[in-house]
Every structure is written in C-alpha cells, then in structure tokens.
Design an enzyme around this catalytic site. Sequence first.
Site, PDB file in Angstrom:
ATOM      1  N   HIS A  18      37.540 -47.972 139.757  1.00 58.49           N
ATOM      2  CA  HIS A  18      37.449 -48.890 140.895  1.00 58.49           C
ATOM      3  C   HIS A  18      37.662 -50.315 140.396  1.00 58.49           C
ATOM      4  O   HIS A  18      37.916 -50.556 139.210  1.00 58.49           O
ATOM      5  CB  HIS A  18      36.112 -48.718 141.632  1.00 58.49           C
ATOM      6  N   HIS A  21      35.982 -51.730 137.220  1.00 56.61           N
ATOM      7  CA  HIS A  21      36.575 -51.394 135.921  1.00 56.61           C
ATOM      8  C   HIS A  21      37.691 -52.377 135.578  1.00 56.61           C
ATOM      9  O   HIS A  21      37.823 -52.815 134.430  1.00 56.61           O
ATOM     10  CB  HIS A  21      37.143 -49.976 135.950  1.00 56.61           C
ATOM     11  N   CYS A 126      17.983 -40.529 133.402  1.00 52.54           N
ATOM     12  CA  CYS A 126      18.875 -40.817 134.532  1.00 52.54           C
ATOM     13  C   CYS A 126      20.230 -40.187 134.240  1.00 52.54           C
ATOM     14  O   CYS A 126      20.913 -40.579 133.285  1.00 52.54           O
ATOM     15  CB  CYS A 126      19.033 -42.321 134.740  1.00 52.54           C
ATOM     16  N   CYS A 129      23.441 -42.780 134.577  1.00 56.65           N
ATOM     17  CA  CYS A 129      23.810 -43.669 133.463  1.00 56.65           C
ATOM     18  C   CYS A 129      23.564 -43.000 132.110  1.00 56.65           C
ATOM     19  O   CYS A 129      23.681 -43.653 131.077  1.00 56.65           O
ATOM     20  CB  CYS A 129      23.079 -45.005 133.552  1.00 56.65           C
ATOM     21  N   CYS A 143      15.944 -44.797 138.804  1.00 54.44           N
ATOM     22  CA  CYS A 143      16.528 -45.690 137.796  1.00 54.44           C
ATOM     23  C   CYS A 143      16.845 -47.028 138.454  1.00 54.44           C
ATOM     24  O   CYS A 143      17.410 -47.058 139.556  1.00 54.44           O
ATOM     25  CB  CYS A 143      17.805 -45.056 137.230  1.00 54.44           C
ATOM     26  N   HIS A 146      20.463 -47.169 139.373  1.00 48.89           N
ATOM     27  CA  HIS A 146      20.973 -46.143 140.288  1.00 48.89           C
ATOM     28  C   HIS A 146      19.872 -45.779 141.287  1.00 48.89           C
ATOM     29  O   HIS A 146      19.240 -44.721 141.177  1.00 48.89           O
ATOM     30  CB  HIS A 146      21.442 -44.897 139.513  1.00 48.89           C
ATOM     31  N   LYS A 295      26.519 -53.970 144.438  1.00 49.59           N
ATOM     32  CA  LYS A 295      27.276 -53.621 143.245  1.00 49.59           C
ATOM     33  C   LYS A 295      28.254 -52.495 143.558  1.00 49.59           C
ATOM     34  O   LYS A 295      27.920 -51.525 144.231  1.00 49.59           O
ATOM     35  CB  LYS A 295      26.317 -53.171 142.140  1.00 49.59           C
ATOM     36  N   LYS A 298      30.526 -45.861 141.978  1.00 45.61           N
ATOM     37  CA  LYS A 298      31.003 -44.555 142.465  1.00 45.61           C
ATOM     38  C   LYS A 298      29.860 -43.771 143.086  1.00 45.61           C
ATOM     39  O   LYS A 298      30.030 -43.048 144.060  1.00 45.61           O
ATOM     40  CB  LYS A 298      31.624 -43.768 141.309  1.00 45.61           C
TER      41      LYS A 298
END
Length: 504
Positions: A18, A21, A126, A129, A143, A146, A295, A298
């Site tokens: 995305h 990156h 998690c 990650c 997390c 996340h 943020k 995905k």
Amino acid sequence: MSNFFITTAIDYINGRPHLGHAYEKIGADVLKRYKLLTGGSSYLLVGTDEHSINVLKSAQEKGLDPKTYCDQMAGHFRHLCSVFNISYDRFIRTTDSDHKKVVQQVVQRLWEHGYIRKDLYAGFYCESCEAFLQEELLLDGYCPNHPTKKAVWVNEENYFFTLSRFQKQLEDHIQSNPEFIQPESRRNEIVNRLQAGLRDISISRSSMQWGIPFPQDESHTVYVWFDALLNYLTGAGCGSPNAVSQENWPPDVQIIGKDITWFHCIIWPAMLMALNLPLPKKIFGHGFLNLHGEKMSKTSGNILDPLQLAEEYGTDVVRYYLMKAIPWGQDGNFTLEGLITTYNNDLANDYGNLLSRTTAMINKYFNGQIPAPGVQTAAEVNIRAAAEETIENYHRFMAEMRYVNALTAVMQLIGTANLYIEETAPWQLFKDSSQHSRLASILYCLVEIIRLATWMLTPFMPSLKERVWSQLGLAGQEKVKCFTWGCEYDNVRINRQSPLFPRL
C-alpha cells in the site's frame, strides 16, 4: 562498500503493498539520490520479510505452498519499487540462500559465546506484528499497534537471547551518541522504555515450521524478527559475521517506521554488540502515513493503492506530495485534495509557470537562444544571492532529512523568481533597445534559477530533469555545475513545449 549505506525496513508480504510501503522507500530513495547528486556514492537496501505466520496463513488461504506465495508477492513489491523509481542496489528476501546461511552462522556464534539459553516462554504474542508483548504494553488485551486483533497467549519452550546482559551497554551508547536514534521524539520513547529494564527474548518458535531451522535444534525455527533484522548484514554483502569489515559496515542510516523502533534501537544493537560488530550510525523512525486520519494498515483495510495513484497523477507528483506535505519523522495525513492543491500551487502555478514564462520570453526576445548576461543591477545581484542562500539551506536540510524544509526553500526561490519577473517587467525593457543588455541578464538569471531549482528537485522527482532539460536545450550539461551559479549557455537554444504541469 565505501558507500553511504541506507536501509529500509523489509516488508511483510501477507498482502499487496500500500502507499505506506511506498512512502518509506521514497524517503530513503530521496536521500540516496541526494548523496549521488553531491558527488558521493550510496547503497540502498530494500526487501521483503517472508518467514511469518501471517505469510503462511495467506499462502494456505490461496492454496499455495509458502515459497510459491512469497515468490508471487515479492514480485508485487519489486514492481512498486519500479513504478516509484526506487533506485535500490539490492532487493533482499529472507528466503534468499545467502541470508539463511548468515542467520544460522549468527545463531551458532551467539550460542558458542553463551548468549543463547533454553527456557519456557509463557506470555502474549501479536500475530499481526509477529511480536512477543509484555502484558503491561497491551491495551485491554490488544496490541497497541493492532487494536483490532487481540494478542494470543503462547506457552512453549523456546531458545532465548540474553538481551538483559546489554542493558548498561545500550544505555551508555544511546547517551554517548545523541544522533543514534532520530528524531528526538523516538529517542525519548526508547530511553523511557529502556529505563524499565530489559528481559531476555525468545528467538525461536517450536510451533512454527515456516522459517529458517534453528542450528542447534531443528525442531525449532528462528524467530521471524531475529531472522529479519539480520537481513541488513546479508544485504551489506557479508557472507558471514566473520566477513564484516569497516568497508561494508555499519549502515549510515537505517530508516524504519516508528512502530518498530524497539526492535531496531534495542534488540538489533544488542545483537550486534554480542557479535562484537559496529552499530549503525543512525536509526531514523519516521511517522505513520495516515488515511482519513488513521494509520494505513492491511489489517484494518485502511489502505490506498499506490499504483493507481501513480498512474492517475504521475510518479513524480505523488513522490513530491508525500515528501512536501508530511514532515519526515512525524505522522501525516494523505488526502487527494491535498495532493491536487499542492500540485496546482507548487508545480503548475509556480514552477511550471516560471518555466513557461521564461521560455516564452526567450523565444520572443532572443529568437529562442539563451542569452549571456549583460548589464546587471542590484536586482540581479540579489536574485543570485537568494539562489546561493537557498542552495546552502537546501544542503543543510537534506543532510538532516528535513525534506519539507528543503522543498519549501526551493519553492520560495521559485516564488522569488516569479516576483522578480513582475518587478523587472521584461516586456517593457524589450520596447527600449538600450535596455536589451539588461533584459539579457534578467532572462539569464531566470534560466539559472530554473536550472538550480531543477537540480534540487531531482532527488524528489527523478524524471523531472530530463523533461526540463528538453525544454531548455540543456542535454549534456555537466553535473559538476548542478549547485553552482554561472553556467555558460553558448549557442543553447530552447525547445519550448506544452506546459510541464498543466493545472488539475
């Protein structure tokens, strides 16, 4: 490798890339291109992180074995780099054979020196990650990076790296090297967390078979983060830890997202200390690229397709907006409205308009040939001084990766040049033949401003120079003059074309 060595974080490939990156790689590529432009040499390492439970699950969902899946997904990340003109020197994959060799040799060396022990791990993990988490870091069981996925309880016998033995050494290094962790906000976060004390960390998984076999016990695989961090050694061309020398190590700057600073600023340096290797000179944790105020991720589905953006607006335009709108090191919000406004204001109205007006006047007043400077007044002295001051500030900002400041300085110079046109009114001077020598100086100064500004924009917009040089007739101009006022344009004829940046 007597180069300025730059690394980025290697990307998880459990989904297509995305815009986040692309953002990190563009920032690293800008720095590399700047180093090359100033006459140095540079080496950029990017790649993919392929040994993870998320990758295994994604492969299984598609009915593929994990290596086949990784081969396909790595191709998407390579394509992203190609579309956004990322001038990397190696695209490393953690499934590469030389990387597997380095990882196993490092584990063996740490084992021999007593830095690895076997113990029971019982705690939270998690899966998004791929991180073991201390309970006090969880937010209602989730997390912090996340928040849509609850951490899972893991209870298994693993091999541990004795991270706690490096507490004092890490504290001393961070204190003695204030530039080691940047920006300062990241450094403060790490220092505060480090003060709570270090615990030994698990570096193997017995429940995960997709990974590099643990040398001392092949019923285990090397923990994905321990494996991934060592990509920097492999990517530097170090065939083994014993092959490391000052010629190819350490990295000058390692660019990462702020959510993985702990791994890079604490665990990674401790690994290098255990190997008796030099630490990276600087670790720079950039902020998050947000979409709709959140943020890009995905996991949450809050993503934007970078390839579609590049196709619609152009690679250079997207690169420029990402580096101009969001201070490197801080969080920033991406909006299409912001991209279009920035494009129209900076590139169409200011820069593109300056090029169009200048080439039009040279066509009309000097039959398309760039004139040599003639009579000069205080205005010409001042415009040159403004350009040279901009160049000085630009170098300072670029060295500090303050990209927004660097681009703002260039655009201010462009604005000064447009105001210079209004104040000197070349169309009036053309009517008086006695003023043609002064007119020549004005147009010469404008071409110099365009040339210098274009060089300064080139790290951000790699294809810009060729397009501008085509219009100015500057093909073949020597690079050594890229930051120096006073280019000679003997018999150089412009080739006026359609607007460089038509308004959106």
